[in-house]
Design a protein around this motif. Structure first.
Motif, PDB file in Angstrom:
ATOM      1  N   LYS A  38       0.842  -1.197   0.000  1.00 28.29           N
ATOM      2  CA  LYS A  38       0.000   0.000   0.000  1.00 28.29           C
ATOM      3  C   LYS A  38       0.873   1.241   0.000  1.00 28.29           C
ATOM      4  O   LYS A  38       1.999   1.224   0.498  1.00 28.29           O
ATOM      5  CB  LYS A  38      -0.891   0.033   1.242  1.00 28.29           C
ATOM      6  CG  LYS A  38      -2.034  -0.915   1.173  1.00 28.29           C
ATOM      7  CD  LYS A  38      -3.217  -0.316   1.870  1.00 28.29           C
ATOM      8  CE  LYS A  38      -4.382  -1.252   1.703  1.00 28.29           C
ATOM      9  NZ  LYS A  38      -5.592  -0.588   1.440  1.00 28.29           N
ATOM     10  N   LEU A  39       0.357   2.301  -0.575  1.00 27.52           N
ATOM     11  CA  LEU A  39       0.975   3.620  -0.455  1.00 27.52           C
ATOM     12  C   LEU A  39       0.246   4.315   0.682  1.00 27.52           C
ATOM     13  O   LEU A  39      -0.952   4.554   0.597  1.00 27.52           O
ATOM     14  CB  LEU A  39       0.815   4.415  -1.753  1.00 27.52           C
ATOM     15  CG  LEU A  39       1.502   3.842  -2.980  1.00 27.52           C
ATOM     16  CD1 LEU A  39       1.179   4.683  -4.192  1.00 27.52           C
ATOM     17  CD2 LEU A  39       2.986   3.757  -2.786  1.00 27.52           C
ATOM     18  N   ILE A  50       5.114   9.841   2.441  1.00 31.66           N
ATOM     19  CA  ILE A  50       4.320   8.898   1.660  1.00 31.66           C
ATOM     20  C   ILE A  50       5.254   7.745   1.336  1.00 31.66           C
ATOM     21  O   ILE A  50       6.296   7.949   0.707  1.00 31.66           O
ATOM     22  CB  ILE A  50       3.771   9.550   0.375  1.00 31.66           C
ATOM     23  CG1 ILE A  50       2.918  10.764   0.731  1.00 31.66           C
ATOM     24  CG2 ILE A  50       2.970   8.539  -0.424  1.00 31.66           C
ATOM     25  CD1 ILE A  50       2.514  11.598  -0.460  1.00 31.66           C
ATOM     26  N   ALA A  89       5.774   3.357   0.377  1.00 33.65           N
ATOM     27  CA  ALA A  89       5.257   2.069  -0.068  1.00 33.65           C
ATOM     28  C   ALA A  89       5.620   1.081   1.037  1.00 33.65           C
ATOM     29  O   ALA A  89       6.784   0.966   1.414  1.00 33.65           O
ATOM     30  CB  ALA A  89       5.892   1.657  -1.383  1.00 33.65           C
ATOM     31  N   ASP A 109       9.571   0.483   5.813  1.00 27.72           N
ATOM     32  CA  ASP A 109       8.937   0.688   4.511  1.00 27.72           C
ATOM     33  C   ASP A 109       9.802   0.115   3.395  1.00 27.72           C
ATOM     34  O   ASP A 109      10.989  -0.113   3.562  1.00 27.72           O
ATOM     35  CB  ASP A 109       8.664   2.175   4.273  1.00 27.72           C
ATOM     36  CG  ASP A 109       9.887   3.035   4.470  1.00 27.72           C
ATOM     37  OD1 ASP A 109      10.959   2.665   3.968  1.00 27.72           O
ATOM     38  OD2 ASP A 109       9.774   4.089   5.107  1.00 27.72           O
ATOM     39  N   VAL A 111       8.355   7.529  -1.174  1.00 29.09           N
ATOM     40  CA  VAL A 111       7.983   8.039  -2.489  1.00 29.09           C
ATOM     41  C   VAL A 111       7.497   9.487  -2.450  1.00 29.09           C
ATOM     42  O   VAL A 111       7.076  10.013  -3.463  1.00 29.09           O
ATOM     43  CB  VAL A 111       6.916   7.141  -3.162  1.00 29.09           C
ATOM     44  CG1 VAL A 111       7.479   5.767  -3.448  1.00 29.09           C
ATOM     45  CG2 VAL A 111       5.671   7.035  -2.317  1.00 29.09           C
ATOM     46  N   SER A 113       6.175  14.556  -4.459  1.00 31.24           N
ATOM     47  CA  SER A 113       5.998  13.148  -4.806  1.00 31.24           C
ATOM     48  C   SER A 113       7.015  12.747  -5.864  1.00 31.24           C
ATOM     49  O   SER A 113       7.260  13.480  -6.819  1.00 31.24           O
ATOM     50  CB  SER A 113       4.583  12.882  -5.297  1.00 31.24           C
ATOM     51  OG  SER A 113       4.268  13.725  -6.369  1.00 31.24           O
ATOM     52  N   ILE A 168       6.100   6.311  -7.670  1.00 31.72           N
ATOM     53  CA  ILE A 168       4.677   6.082  -7.446  1.00 31.72           C
ATOM     54  C   ILE A 168       4.080   5.311  -8.609  1.00 31.72           C
ATOM     55  O   ILE A 168       3.316   4.364  -8.423  1.00 31.72           O
ATOM     56  CB  ILE A 168       3.941   7.417  -7.220  1.00 31.72           C
ATOM     57  CG1 ILE A 168       4.388   8.035  -5.899  1.00 31.72           C
ATOM     58  CG2 ILE A 168       2.438   7.218  -7.219  1.00 31.72           C
ATOM     59  CD1 ILE A 168       3.858   9.412  -5.648  1.00 31.72           C
ATOM     60  N   PHE A 212       5.039   1.587  -8.389  1.00 33.86           N
ATOM     61  CA  PHE A 212       4.285   0.801  -7.415  1.00 33.86           C
ATOM     62  C   PHE A 212       2.822   0.634  -7.826  1.00 33.86           C
ATOM     63  O   PHE A 212       2.222  -0.416  -7.591  1.00 33.86           O
ATOM     64  CB  PHE A 212       4.387   1.411  -6.020  1.00 33.86           C
ATOM     65  CG  PHE A 212       5.698   1.097  -5.351  1.00 33.86           C
ATOM     66  CD1 PHE A 212       5.971  -0.180  -4.903  1.00 33.86           C
ATOM     67  CD2 PHE A 212       6.663   2.067  -5.190  1.00 33.86           C
ATOM     68  CE1 PHE A 212       7.174  -0.486  -4.300  1.00 33.86           C
ATOM     69  CE2 PHE A 212       7.877   1.780  -4.585  1.00 33.86           C
ATOM     70  CZ  PHE A 212       8.136   0.491  -4.138  1.00 33.86           C
ATOM     71  N   PRO A 226      -3.240   2.823  -3.039  1.00 37.35           N
ATOM     72  CA  PRO A 226      -3.084   3.952  -2.114  1.00 37.35           C
ATOM     73  C   PRO A 226      -4.226   3.971  -1.106  1.00 37.35           C
ATOM     74  O   PRO A 226      -5.347   3.569  -1.423  1.00 37.35           O
ATOM     75  CB  PRO A 226      -3.131   5.171  -3.028  1.00 37.35           C
ATOM     76  CG  PRO A 226      -3.866   4.730  -4.225  1.00 37.35           C
ATOM     77  CD  PRO A 226      -3.609   3.261  -4.375  1.00 37.35           C
ATOM     78  N   VAL A 280      -3.926   9.161   0.963  1.00 36.81           N
ATOM     79  CA  VAL A 280      -2.892   9.308  -0.064  1.00 36.81           C
ATOM     80  C   VAL A 280      -3.540   9.520  -1.429  1.00 36.81           C
ATOM     81  O   VAL A 280      -3.075  10.338  -2.229  1.00 36.81           O
ATOM     82  CB  VAL A 280      -1.954   8.087  -0.075  1.00 36.81           C
ATOM     83  CG1 VAL A 280      -1.006   8.139  -1.249  1.00 36.81           C
ATOM     84  CG2 VAL A 280      -1.176   8.019   1.223  1.00 36.81           C
TER      85      VAL A 280
END
Length: 95
Positions: free
Chosen positions: A3-4, A19, A21, A32, A36, A48, A53, A56, A63, A67
């Motif tokens: 998940k983000l 933020i 991943a 993590d 990102v 970002s 992003i 992923f 997300p 997010v």
């Protein structure tokens, strides 16, 4: 599943969020996979790393709602034409 999501940083009463991943089984401050971006709610700044992003999201990362909203406000989905549907909340399904 990846998940983000947001990871809290900063000091008391001055939170800044990264933020990241991260695996869904990890806790909020857990290890993590990759950073990102970041989000500063006080100054309303967002950074970002777009290639990370996109990487992923292509691999199937989801997300979180917050997010998703941050990326939507930054017009991430319009600019890169990522077809991603936000899941509806459970309360809307009950009606």
């Amino acid at each position: 599943m990846v998940k983000l999501r947001l990871k809290r940083c900063g000091r008391k009463q001055r939170a800044i969020y990264r933020i990241v991943a991260i695996d869904v089984r990890s806790r909020r401050e857990g290890r993590d996979l990759r950073k990102v971006g970041f989000y500063d709610p006080i100054k309303n700044q967002t950074y970002s790393n777009v290639p990370a992003i996109l990487y992923f999201l292509e691999k199937g990362a989801q997300p979180t709602g917050t997010v998703y909203d941050i990326l939507r406000k930054a017009e991430f989905f319009k600019e890169f034409r990522v077809s991603f549907e936000k899941k509806e909340s459970k309360n809307k399904n009950r009606e």
